[in-house]
Scaffold this motif. Structure first.
Motif, PDB file in Angstrom:
ATOM      1  N   ALA A 158      -5.966   0.183  -6.274  1.00 35.43           N
ATOM      2  CA  ALA A 158      -7.841   0.202  -6.441  1.00 35.43           C
ATOM      3  C   ALA A 158      -8.208  -1.659  -6.137  1.00 35.43           C
ATOM      4  N   ALA A 159      -6.962  -2.093  -6.768  1.00 33.73           N
ATOM      5  CA  ALA A 159      -6.805  -3.937  -6.910  1.00 33.73           C
ATOM      6  C   ALA A 159      -6.741  -4.291  -5.617  1.00 33.73           C
ATOM      7  N   PRO A 212     -12.652   4.909  -2.665  1.00 34.22           N
ATOM      8  CA  PRO A 212     -13.472   5.754  -3.538  1.00 34.22           C
ATOM      9  C   PRO A 212     -12.739   6.666  -3.284  1.00 34.22           C
ATOM     10  N   VAL A 213     -11.881   6.694  -2.820  1.00 32.12           N
ATOM     11  CA  VAL A 213     -10.840   7.701  -2.893  1.00 32.12           C
ATOM     12  C   VAL A 213      -9.708   7.893  -3.025  1.00 32.12           C
ATOM     13  N   ILE A 214      -9.307   6.468  -3.317  1.00 35.23           N
ATOM     14  CA  ILE A 214      -8.077   5.836  -4.996  1.00 35.23           C
ATOM     15  C   ILE A 214      -9.164   5.841  -5.775  1.00 35.23           C
ATOM     16  N   ARG A 267      -6.976   8.221  -9.100  1.00 33.37           N
ATOM     17  CA  ARG A 267      -6.763   7.375 -10.790  1.00 33.37           C
ATOM     18  C   ARG A 267      -7.908   7.894 -11.224  1.00 33.37           C
ATOM     19  N   ALA A 268      -8.787   8.833 -11.348  1.00 34.69           N
ATOM     20  CA  ALA A 268      -9.414   9.182 -12.421  1.00 34.69           C
ATOM     21  C   ALA A 268      -8.841  11.009 -12.719  1.00 34.69           C
ATOM     22  N   VAL A 269      -8.374  11.488 -11.626  1.00 32.99           N
ATOM     23  CA  VAL A 269      -7.116  12.211 -11.808  1.00 32.99           C
ATOM     24  C   VAL A 269      -6.405  11.595 -12.417  1.00 32.99           C
ATOM     25  N   ALA A 270      -5.582  11.156 -12.655  1.00 32.39           N
ATOM     26  CA  ALA A 270      -4.615  10.838 -12.800  1.00 32.39           C
ATOM     27  C   ALA A 270      -4.794  10.264 -14.936  1.00 32.39           C
ATOM     28  N   ILE A 271      -5.989   9.835 -15.012  1.00 28.26           N
ATOM     29  CA  ILE A 271      -6.670   9.658 -16.483  1.00 28.26           C
ATOM     30  C   ILE A 271      -7.068  11.043 -16.603  1.00 28.26           C
ATOM     31  N   PHE A 276       0.722  -0.969  -0.047  1.00 26.96           N
ATOM     32  CA  PHE A 276      -0.332   0.045  -0.081  1.00 26.96           C
ATOM     33  C   PHE A 276       1.036   1.098   0.309  1.00 26.96           C
ATOM     34  N   TYR A 277       1.987   1.253   0.868  1.00 28.66           N
ATOM     35  CA  TYR A 277       2.599   3.156   1.007  1.00 28.66           C
ATOM     36  C   TYR A 277       3.754   2.086  -0.268  1.00 28.66           C
TER      37      TYR A 277
END
Length: 427
Positions: free
Chosen positions: A329-330, A335-337, A341-345, A296-297
């Motif tokens: 996410a896996a 939902p924060v992750i 991820r949406a920001v990166a996409i 995780f970290y």
């Protein structure tokens, strides 16, 4: 000094001194919940006396002296029969009598004591959630509302956890110590989580007038370095240290001269601390050598490394960052992750692709009061030139933000979107 100035001073001093007070009293009393209660009493005393008498020349020392007097009074009232408590009362009385200079009240080194306090709060008898909540309450001085925001849960739920945790610690007679061997391993994951949350509160304060609390970042970094020395084979300890080093390297560039926030893409990268970036790379490499690449970290440190490796914002490998968030996410359904991820996409593939993900998170209960959801949505809508909708999203984000600086920043973005909408309507 006005009453408001004194109130602000008390709260500022309190945020800095609370960990020192609790760790000092915990060492003396061997009772963490009692130490926390007596520390709160010192705060109440300041709120009562300072408005009338003025702020002491050495406010931290004043708080320490009051807290120690309350500890002594408690032991005397209780008339402890156990020899250990009798000795503690004797030692406290002798120290109290020899304290004409309030500077002596600040001489205690809270370094290892703070770590012991975290390990005590992270005892396996407590639930994972209760451990972190209790530690944040005692060490960061966060309110139950602020802790609830960190966990995206109801304030009443967090309050109950803290009360139960303190009761469990009081009734179990747990030793105030840094454990060894298996006991250390049992608590380490929770300790890492607490240190992670302490750093995050310093990196972006949930409440207050300042966006940053650098002293918390520095304390979390110090503890992280200690943890890698006492658990050298734990990849996640090295991963957390790497993450904190990378993020801390940007602290000087995250605000302007007036203390206003500067977003990552707008930061002057010449102000980033390259020594800390190098430390982060070494810690990340060590975590991977130990087989922790999927932790995780470690995954979050890998994301931070992508930013550190980019000489300019345009050079950032957003596709790689999005892939790392996919791995996160896996690992953890959060939902924060997914929002990150949406920001990166959005950066890699465009705002429309990201907006579809963000809109899919609109009904997530955990994000109902999370200001960054409408903030991200507002940014994506602005990039799509949907300015009126962006204005509404930024206004909603500002209404949810607890930090004054962040709230004002979001209001400025809302105003800019409103102006852009008016300009478009006038053409």
């Amino acid at each position: 000094m006005t009453a408001a100035d004194i109130q602000a001073t008390i709260l500022a001093v309190w945020r800095i001194e609370q960990p020192r007070l609790i760790t000092s009293l915990s060492r003396m009393l061997r009772d963490v919940p009692l130490a926390e209660d007596l520390t709160q009493e010192a705060l109440v005393a300041a709120l009562e006396h300072w408005p009338a008498d003025g702020v002491p020349e050495k406010p931290g020392a004043w708080l320490m002296a009051v807290a120690k007097r309350r500890a002594l009074d408690h032991l005397r009232r209780a008339r402890m029969l156990v020899e250990r408590h009798g000795m503690l009362a004797h030692d406290l009385a002798r120290e109290q009598d020899a304290m004409p200079d309030l500077d002596s009240a600040l001489d205690d080194d809270i370094g290892d004591e703070l770590l012991r306090l975290i390990f005590t709060a992270c005892h396996p008898l407590l639930s994972r959630e209760a451990r972190a909540a209790l530690a944040l309450r005692m060490i960061c001085g966060l309110t139950t509302d602020e802790i609830a925001r960190a966990f995206l849960q109801a304030e009443a739920t967090i309050a109950q956890r803290i009360v139960r945790a303190k009761r469990t610690l009081s009734e179990s007679g747990l030793v105030y110590e840094t454990p060894r061997g298996e006991e250390l391993s049992e608590r380490l994951a929770s300790v890492l989580e607490v240190v992670y949350l302490i750093f995050n509160e310093g990196y972006t304060a949930a409440r207050g007038d300042e966006w940053l609390r650098p002293q918390l970042c520095n304390e979390a970094l110090r503890i992280g370095r200690v943890l890698t020395s006492i658990a050298p084979s734990e990849p996640e300890a090295h991963g957390l240290l790497a993450l904190m080093e990378f993020n801390a390297s940007r602290l000087a560039a995250r605000t302007d001269a007036a203390g206003e926030p500067i977003l990552l893409l707008d930061q002057n990268r010449a102000q980033w601390d390259h020594l800390q970036i190098r430390r982060g790379r070494l810690a990340l490499a060590r975590a991977r050598e130990l087989g922790g690449a999927g932790g995780f970290y470690v995954l979050q440190a890998a994301i931070a490394a992508c930013h550190a490796e980019a000489d300019t914002s345009d050079a950032t490998d957003w596709s790689r960052i999005a892939a790392f968030y996919g791995d996160l996410a896996a690992l953890l359904d959060s939902p924060v992750i997914e929002l990150n991820r949406a920001v990166a996409i959005g950066m890699a593939e465009g705002p429309q692709a990201a907006l579809a993900i963000v809109d899919g998170l609109a009904d997530e209960p955990a994000l109902k009061s999370y200001h960054l959801l409408p903030s991200v949505r507002g940014d994506l809508l602005h990039k799509l030139s949907r300015f009126a909708e962006a204005h509404a999203a930024f206004e909603a984000a500002a209404a949810l933000a607890g930090n004054v600086r962040e709230r004002e920043f979001l209001k400025r973005r809302a105003a800019a979107a409103a102006r852009a909408a008016q300009d478009r309507g006038g053409r």
